[in-house]
Design a protein around this motif. Sequence first.
Motif, mmCIF file in Angstrom:
data_model
loop_
_atom_site.group_PDB
_atom_site.id
_atom_site.type_symbol
_atom_site.label_atom_id
_atom_site.label_comp_id
_atom_site.label_asym_id
_atom_site.label_seq_id
_atom_site.Cartn_x
_atom_site.Cartn_y
_atom_site.Cartn_z
ATOM 1 N N ASP A 168 10.569 38.105 13.477
ATOM 2 C CA ASP A 168 10.781 39.447 12.932
ATOM 3 C C ASP A 168 9.521 40.305 13.042
ATOM 4 O O ASP A 168 9.511 41.362 13.685
ATOM 5 C CB ASP A 168 11.232 39.323 11.477
ATOM 6 N N ARG A 169 8.416 39.833 12.443
ATOM 7 C CA ARG A 169 7.197 40.633 12.393
ATOM 8 C C ARG A 169 6.361 40.524 13.670
ATOM 9 O O ARG A 169 5.742 41.502 14.099
ATOM 10 C CB ARG A 169 6.340 40.205 11.207
ATOM 11 N N GLY A 170 6.328 39.325 14.253
ATOM 12 C CA GLY A 170 5.482 39.124 15.422
ATOM 13 C C GLY A 170 6.110 39.593 16.714
ATOM 14 O O GLY A 170 5.518 40.372 17.468
ATOM 15 N N LEU A 171 7.343 39.148 16.997
ATOM 16 C CA LEU A 171 7.999 39.501 18.248
ATOM 17 C C LEU A 171 8.885 40.721 18.134
ATOM 18 O O LEU A 171 9.288 41.290 19.158
ATOM 19 C CB LEU A 171 8.840 38.303 18.748
ATOM 20 N N GLY A 172 9.204 41.143 16.900
ATOM 21 C CA GLY A 172 10.038 42.327 16.706
ATOM 22 C C GLY A 172 11.460 42.146 17.183
ATOM 23 O O GLY A 172 12.064 43.079 17.724
ATOM 24 N N ARG A 173 12.048 40.979 16.995
ATOM 25 C CA ARG A 173 13.409 40.697 17.459
ATOM 26 C C ARG A 173 14.326 40.375 16.280
ATOM 27 O O ARG A 173 13.874 40.168 15.156
ATOM 28 C CB ARG A 173 13.402 39.531 18.456
ATOM 29 N N GLU A 174 15.632 40.310 16.573
ATOM 30 C CA GLU A 174 16.632 40.023 15.550
ATOM 31 C C GLU A 174 16.542 38.551 15.126
ATOM 32 O O GLU A 174 16.082 37.696 15.894
ATOM 33 C CB GLU A 174 18.038 40.319 16.076
ATOM 34 N N PRO A 175 17.012 38.248 13.900
ATOM 35 C CA PRO A 175 16.952 36.852 13.429
ATOM 36 C C PRO A 175 17.668 35.862 14.343
ATOM 37 O O PRO A 175 17.244 34.699 14.451
ATOM 38 C CB PRO A 175 17.623 36.910 12.054
ATOM 39 N N ALA A 176 18.736 36.299 15.016
ATOM 40 C CA ALA A 176 19.479 35.390 15.890
ATOM 41 C C ALA A 176 18.630 34.887 17.052
ATOM 42 O O ALA A 176 18.959 33.866 17.673
ATOM 43 C CB ALA A 176 20.735 36.077 16.421
ATOM 44 N N PHE A 177 17.513 35.558 17.354
ATOM 45 C CA PHE A 177 16.636 35.107 18.440
ATOM 46 C C PHE A 177 15.980 33.765 18.105
ATOM 47 O O PHE A 177 15.495 33.073 19.003
ATOM 48 C CB PHE A 177 15.549 36.160 18.722
ATOM 49 N N VAL A 178 15.982 33.402 16.838
ATOM 50 C CA VAL A 178 15.475 32.079 16.466
ATOM 51 C C VAL A 178 16.273 30.990 17.196
ATOM 52 O O VAL A 178 15.732 29.938 17.546
ATOM 53 C CB VAL A 178 15.551 31.891 14.941
ATOM 54 N N GLY A 179 17.545 31.273 17.472
ATOM 55 C CA GLY A 179 18.356 30.319 18.214
ATOM 56 C C GLY A 179 17.818 30.056 19.611
ATOM 57 O O GLY A 179 17.910 28.932 20.122
ATOM 58 N N VAL A 180 17.261 31.061 20.241
ATOM 59 C CA VAL A 180 16.654 30.882 21.561
ATOM 60 C C VAL A 180 15.454 29.941 21.467
ATOM 61 O O VAL A 180 15.281 29.036 22.291
ATOM 62 C CB VAL A 180 16.238 32.240 22.149
#
Length: 473
Positions: free
Chosen positions: A272-284
């Motif tokens: 969220d804070r570091g890469l600026g992406r949606e929470p679902a990106f954790v799945g990647v």
Amino acid sequence: MRTVLSRPDFRLLFGGLLASMTAESILLLALAVWVKDLTGSDGLAGATIFVILAPRMLAPLVGWFVDRYPRRPCFVVTNLATALLLTPLLAVRGAADLWLIYAVAAAYGLSNLTVGAVLSRLVRELVPPDLLGEANGALQTARQGLRLIGPLAGAGLYVALGGWPLAVVGMAGFLVAAVVVGAPGTTTRPGTSPAPHPGPGLSPVPGTSAGSDTPAGLPADGVGHRPRWAAELLAGLRHLVDEPALRRALLGYGLGSLVMGFTESLIFAYVDRGLGREPAFVGVLFTVQGIGGLIGGLLSATVLRRVGELGALAVGVALFGPAALLLAYPNLWLGLAAVLMAGLSLPLALVGLHTLIQRRTPPELLGRVAAAAEAAVRCPQAFSIGLGALVVALLDYRLVFASVGLATLLAGNYLWRGRHLSPPPGPPAGPRVPAQRRAPEQRQGEVDARTRTPTRSGAVDHDGVARVRATPS
């Protein structure tokens, strides 16, 4: 690994576990993503993992239960119960139903602990000691390999259809596992020849331990006093403390787990804070971690044969250090390399720990020891996950990642210095091929021929038939 998978009994167990592990890989991350989406809180999302791990505090009771009842029916019943426990997820509609997700997560954590203790005994019974490393490596390869598709599929399924399909997929996986392992004709060919259980189902003979006519807790000859109930519950923990290699393994890995749990909440802040992406990106990221886990699982049996169980555990814990240090800097490519390394570390550590427990524990204590070891590792991790949910809101996540990296490097060094306590077991023994026996008429013909041919006095042929003495001229 090919050797252990050639065993039909282990292959059937492996197939059932593959179904349940698929459900686990989809559910574990998706539940946290679901909470994050409902509440918008990184801390509450990380707390989902804490709730799953919290039932580890009941490990002595779970291990005592597992040691008293037959393993296969216990495995089947636990998987059926897990499928049933997921049904409340179908009723979740909004943030007000958050308690339902947490309740299911806690129940799932308890069933997961039970299955783990049962599985340790099943593997010990099905596989000879020299193949335990390969068996645990095969299971970890499958578990970590499912991270390639499971977390991403779970997150994608949640984004596309919502939360209820997750419950349906999870229930299906656990039901399939129960049916495959519990199917008629499934046999247990023990590697350690345990005594058969005195009756069907989950009911041991009153006053006796499961699989024995001796009262639970008494020596084989029946002489002595039955230990108190509390002593039976704590027998597994006492064995972990008394055995030097197990004691060092639990201290080192437990200290490492005390900080590793921070990453469950930190990873959401990183995305969220570091890469600026949606929470679902954790799945990647979890999928990339699965690639590392697949590699680590394939290498685990080889590493264990080279450096022993404690050495493999040390390598796994130490590898988590540089992975955490890389995550202290928010860069996508560095992050992918870090989670790949973290995935590589996990199966090495788990295969080393599980194999050490199975080789250093009497069969009648294995359920309690496995559950106690799980608690000794996971309870510090659960504590750190709960603490991490608070820390991530108060401190810079980069500073916490750096601290985790340094701490796990120290824990890995402590384990490595004790690797002499569990020297490498060496390669598994190859199959013995019996020599072909000669037909009786062929052997008789050879004897008749020898009686007509003089030989040296007192000689014996290779078939063990005495040769006649030569008559001196």
